[in-house]
Design a protein around this motif. Structure first.
Motif, PDB file in Angstrom:
ATOM      1  N   TRP A  36       0.928  -1.070  -0.013  1.00 39.41           N
ATOM      2  CA  TRP A  36      -0.036   0.006   0.091  1.00 39.41           C
ATOM      3  C   TRP A  36       0.952   1.233   0.138  1.00 39.41           C
ATOM      4  O   TRP A  36       1.834   1.244   0.721  1.00 39.41           O
ATOM      5  CB  TRP A  36      -1.002   0.001   1.190  1.00 39.41           C
ATOM      6  CG  TRP A  36      -1.894  -0.931   1.404  1.00 39.41           C
ATOM      7  CD1 TRP A  36      -1.682  -2.382   1.860  1.00 39.41           C
ATOM      8  CD2 TRP A  36      -3.233  -1.171   0.736  1.00 39.41           C
ATOM      9  NE1 TRP A  36      -2.793  -3.059   1.739  1.00 39.41           N
ATOM     10  CE2 TRP A  36      -3.621  -2.260   0.934  1.00 39.41           C
ATOM     11  CE3 TRP A  36      -4.089  -0.148  -0.233  1.00 39.41           C
ATOM     12  CZ2 TRP A  36      -5.251  -2.716   0.595  1.00 39.41           C
ATOM     13  CZ3 TRP A  36      -5.270  -0.567  -0.420  1.00 39.41           C
ATOM     14  CH2 TRP A  36      -5.899  -1.886  -0.053  1.00 39.41           C
ATOM     15  N   TYR A  37       0.500   2.134  -0.929  1.00 37.19           N
ATOM     16  CA  TYR A  37       1.124   3.398  -0.713  1.00 37.19           C
ATOM     17  C   TYR A  37      -0.138   4.582  -0.490  1.00 37.19           C
ATOM     18  O   TYR A  37      -1.364   4.103  -0.679  1.00 37.19           O
ATOM     19  CB  TYR A  37       1.611   4.045  -2.237  1.00 37.19           C
ATOM     20  CG  TYR A  37       2.734   3.157  -2.534  1.00 37.19           C
ATOM     21  CD1 TYR A  37       3.155   2.059  -2.792  1.00 37.19           C
ATOM     22  CD2 TYR A  37       4.173   3.993  -2.666  1.00 37.19           C
ATOM     23  CE1 TYR A  37       4.285   1.475  -3.103  1.00 37.19           C
ATOM     24  CE2 TYR A  37       5.306   3.335  -2.939  1.00 37.19           C
ATOM     25  CZ  TYR A  37       5.333   1.911  -3.169  1.00 37.19           C
ATOM     26  OH  TYR A  37       6.673   1.578  -3.794  1.00 37.19           O
ATOM     27  N   ARG A  38       0.409   5.554  -0.247  1.00 38.77           N
ATOM     28  CA  ARG A  38      -0.778   6.888   0.019  1.00 38.77           C
ATOM     29  C   ARG A  38      -0.304   8.039  -0.396  1.00 38.77           C
ATOM     30  O   ARG A  38       1.092   8.318  -0.544  1.00 38.77           O
ATOM     31  CB  ARG A  38      -1.299   6.753   1.457  1.00 38.77           C
ATOM     32  CG  ARG A  38      -0.033   7.214   2.466  1.00 38.77           C
ATOM     33  CD  ARG A  38      -0.536   7.165   3.962  1.00 38.77           C
ATOM     34  NE  ARG A  38       0.404   7.876   4.772  1.00 38.77           N
ATOM     35  CZ  ARG A  38       0.513   7.691   6.242  1.00 38.77           C
ATOM     36  NH1 ARG A  38      -0.452   7.050   6.666  1.00 38.77           N
ATOM     37  NH2 ARG A  38       1.411   8.148   6.789  1.00 38.77           N
ATOM     38  N   GLN A  39      -1.221   9.003  -0.706  1.00 38.25           N
ATOM     39  CA  GLN A  39      -0.992  10.280  -1.172  1.00 38.25           C
ATOM     40  C   GLN A  39      -1.741  11.028  -1.025  1.00 38.25           C
ATOM     41  O   GLN A  39      -3.070  11.146  -0.820  1.00 38.25           O
ATOM     42  CB  GLN A  39      -0.841  10.154  -2.800  1.00 38.25           C
ATOM     43  CG  GLN A  39      -0.343  11.215  -3.453  1.00 38.25           C
ATOM     44  CD  GLN A  39       0.071  11.307  -4.862  1.00 38.25           C
ATOM     45  OE1 GLN A  39      -0.681  10.400  -5.488  1.00 38.25           O
ATOM     46  NE2 GLN A  39       0.843  11.956  -5.517  1.00 38.25           N
ATOM     47  N   VAL A  48       3.479   2.798   2.393  1.00 35.36           N
ATOM     48  CA  VAL A  48       2.907   2.723   3.663  1.00 35.36           C
ATOM     49  C   VAL A  48       3.429   1.411   4.407  1.00 35.36           C
ATOM     50  O   VAL A  48       4.126   1.166   5.527  1.00 35.36           O
ATOM     51  CB  VAL A  48       1.531   2.662   3.823  1.00 35.36           C
ATOM     52  CG1 VAL A  48       1.180   2.456   5.175  1.00 35.36           C
ATOM     53  CG2 VAL A  48       0.862   4.124   3.353  1.00 35.36           C
ATOM     54  N   ALA A  49       3.078   0.319   3.528  1.00 30.54           N
ATOM     55  CA  ALA A  49       3.655  -1.098   3.944  1.00 30.54           C
ATOM     56  C   ALA A  49       3.617  -2.061   2.601  1.00 30.54           C
ATOM     57  O   ALA A  49       2.748  -1.796   1.730  1.00 30.54           O
ATOM     58  CB  ALA A  49       2.650  -1.722   5.131  1.00 30.54           C
ATOM     59  N   SER A  53       5.489 -12.553  -1.190  1.00 28.10           N
ATOM     60  CA  SER A  53       4.606 -13.987  -0.964  1.00 28.10           C
ATOM     61  C   SER A  53       5.135 -14.780   0.321  1.00 28.10           C
ATOM     62  O   SER A  53       4.437 -15.594   0.503  1.00 28.10           O
ATOM     63  CB  SER A  53       4.963 -14.310  -2.457  1.00 28.10           C
ATOM     64  OG  SER A  53       6.026 -14.584  -2.606  1.00 28.10           O
ATOM     65  N   GLY A  54       6.448 -14.477   0.450  1.00 27.94           N
ATOM     66  CA  GLY A  54       6.903 -15.242   1.502  1.00 27.94           C
ATOM     67  C   GLY A  54       6.569 -14.992   3.000  1.00 27.94           C
ATOM     68  O   GLY A  54       6.874 -15.226   3.954  1.00 27.94           O
ATOM     69  N   GLY A  55       6.054 -13.544   3.035  1.00 36.63           N
ATOM     70  CA  GLY A  55       5.439 -13.137   4.406  1.00 36.63           C
ATOM     71  C   GLY A  55       6.376 -12.074   5.200  1.00 36.63           C
ATOM     72  O   GLY A  55       6.272 -11.490   6.248  1.00 36.63           O
ATOM     73  N   ARG A  56       7.370 -11.883   4.317  1.00 36.05           N
ATOM     74  CA  ARG A  56       8.258 -10.640   4.667  1.00 36.05           C
ATOM     75  C   ARG A  56       7.676  -9.077   4.489  1.00 36.05           C
ATOM     76  O   ARG A  56       7.139  -9.012   3.464  1.00 36.05           O
ATOM     77  CB  ARG A  56       9.580 -10.640   3.878  1.00 36.05           C
ATOM     78  CG  ARG A  56      10.785  -9.729   4.404  1.00 36.05           C
ATOM     79  CD  ARG A  56      12.174 -10.147   4.045  1.00 36.05           C
ATOM     80  NE  ARG A  56      12.296  -9.969   2.726  1.00 36.05           N
ATOM     81  CZ  ARG A  56      13.242 -10.488   2.079  1.00 36.05           C
ATOM     82  NH1 ARG A  56      14.405 -10.946   2.675  1.00 36.05           N
ATOM     83  NH2 ARG A  56      13.322 -10.604   0.621  1.00 36.05           N
ATOM     84  N   THR A  57       7.779  -8.451   5.614  1.00 32.98           N
ATOM     85  CA  THR A  57       7.056  -7.080   5.626  1.00 32.98           C
ATOM     86  C   THR A  57       7.884  -5.880   5.773  1.00 32.98           C
ATOM     87  O   THR A  57       9.145  -6.021   6.215  1.00 32.98           O
ATOM     88  CB  THR A  57       5.969  -7.054   6.757  1.00 32.98           C
ATOM     89  OG1 THR A  57       6.589  -7.496   8.118  1.00 32.98           O
ATOM     90  CG2 THR A  57       4.833  -8.261   6.473  1.00 32.98           C
ATOM     91  N   ASN A  58       7.413  -4.841   5.375  1.00 35.01           N
ATOM     92  CA  ASN A  58       8.378  -3.615   5.443  1.00 35.01           C
ATOM     93  C   ASN A  58       7.314  -2.437   5.775  1.00 35.01           C
ATOM     94  O   ASN A  58       6.063  -2.546   4.949  1.00 35.01           O
ATOM     95  CB  ASN A  58       8.840  -3.384   4.501  1.00 35.01           C
ATOM     96  CG  ASN A  58       9.812  -1.918   4.088  1.00 35.01           C
ATOM     97  OD1 ASN A  58      10.312  -1.752   5.451  1.00 35.01           O
ATOM     98  ND2 ASN A  58      10.090  -1.457   3.319  1.00 35.01           N
ATOM     99  N   TYR A  59       7.626  -1.579   6.469  1.00 37.11           N
ATOM    100  CA  TYR A  59       6.616  -0.471   7.120  1.00 37.11           C
ATOM    101  C   TYR A  59       7.097   0.972   7.063  1.00 37.11           C
ATOM    102  O   TYR A  59       8.537   0.984   7.405  1.00 37.11           O
ATOM    103  CB  TYR A  59       6.126  -0.717   8.397  1.00 37.11           C
ATOM    104  CG  TYR A  59       5.173  -1.926   8.746  1.00 37.11           C
ATOM    105  CD1 TYR A  59       5.837  -3.178   9.065  1.00 37.11           C
ATOM    106  CD2 TYR A  59       3.845  -1.962   8.361  1.00 37.11           C
ATOM    107  CE1 TYR A  59       4.951  -4.319   9.085  1.00 37.11           C
ATOM    108  CE2 TYR A  59       2.832  -2.982   8.623  1.00 37.11           C
ATOM    109  CZ  TYR A  59       3.469  -4.178   8.888  1.00 37.11           C
ATOM    110  OH  TYR A  59       2.658  -5.387   9.191  1.00 37.11           O
ATOM    111  N   ALA A  60       6.594   1.929   6.699  1.00 41.46           N
ATOM    112  CA  ALA A  60       7.055   3.240   6.876  1.00 41.46           C
ATOM    113  C   ALA A  60       7.211   3.396   8.406  1.00 41.46           C
ATOM    114  O   ALA A  60       6.267   2.966   9.195  1.00 41.46           O
ATOM    115  CB  ALA A  60       5.753   4.171   6.297  1.00 41.46           C
ATOM    116  N   ASP A  61       8.117   4.261   8.785  1.00 45.79           N
ATOM    117  CA  ASP A  61       8.146   4.338  10.103  1.00 45.79           C
ATOM    118  C   ASP A  61       7.024   5.080  10.859  1.00 45.79           C
ATOM    119  O   ASP A  61       6.763   4.971  12.205  1.00 45.79           O
ATOM    120  CB  ASP A  61       9.375   5.590  10.483  1.00 45.79           C
ATOM    121  CG  ASP A  61      10.858   4.832  10.174  1.00 45.79           C
ATOM    122  OD1 ASP A  61      11.799   5.639  10.052  1.00 45.79           O
ATOM    123  OD2 ASP A  61      10.781   3.702  10.130  1.00 45.79           O
ATOM    124  N   SER A  62       6.246   5.769  10.296  1.00 42.07           N
ATOM    125  CA  SER A  62       5.077   6.536  10.666  1.00 42.07           C
ATOM    126  C   SER A  62       3.875   5.733  10.928  1.00 42.07           C
ATOM    127  O   SER A  62       3.010   6.166  11.814  1.00 42.07           O
ATOM    128  CB  SER A  62       4.606   7.603   9.760  1.00 42.07           C
ATOM    129  OG  SER A  62       4.306   7.157   8.442  1.00 42.07           O
TER     130      SER A  62
END
Length: 116
Positions: A36-39, A48-49, A53-62
């Motif tokens: 997901w992105y946001r604008q 945003v996050a 497919s393997g479940g590894r995630t990444n998030y914006a610090d906010s």
């Protein structure tokens, strides 16, 4: 081709929760990464996050600690659970998918508005 259909946006009060969904159809075998992105008007689209497919995630610090991204590979759907929403989370949220982020496929966008 890949089609992404989002749902779940809306109006919520500060501190509330929303869950966004994005269902993918078409050539989904290409979709290793989804997210997901946001604008907001006048600003660049921001990540945003994301989840592989393997479940590894990444998030914006906010959004760390407040938002959770998840994925149902059987349903080709990615979710964004948003808790403790703040006014600054107000934006149009776009689903994105591809081999990596940002991918080449975008949803139509869904408005999230957080009011005080």
């Amino acid at each position: 081709q890949v089609q992404l259909v989002e749902s779940g946006g809306g109006l919520v009060q500060t501190g509330g929760s929303l869950r966004l969904s994005c269902a993918a159809s078409g050539s989904i075998f290409r979709l290793n990464a989804m997210g997901w992105y946001r604008q907001v008007p006048g600003k660049q689209r921001e990540l945003v996050a994301a989840i592989t497919s393997g479940g590894r995630t990444n998030y914006a610090d906010s959004v760390k600690g407040r938002f959770t991204i998840s994925r149902d590979n059987a349903k080709n759907t990615v979710y964004l659970q948003m808790n403790s929403l703040k006014r600054e989370d107000t934006a149009v949220y776009y689903c994105n998918a591809g081999t990596r982020m940002p991918g080449g496929y975008w949803g139509q966008g869904t408005q999230v508005t957080v009011s005080s």
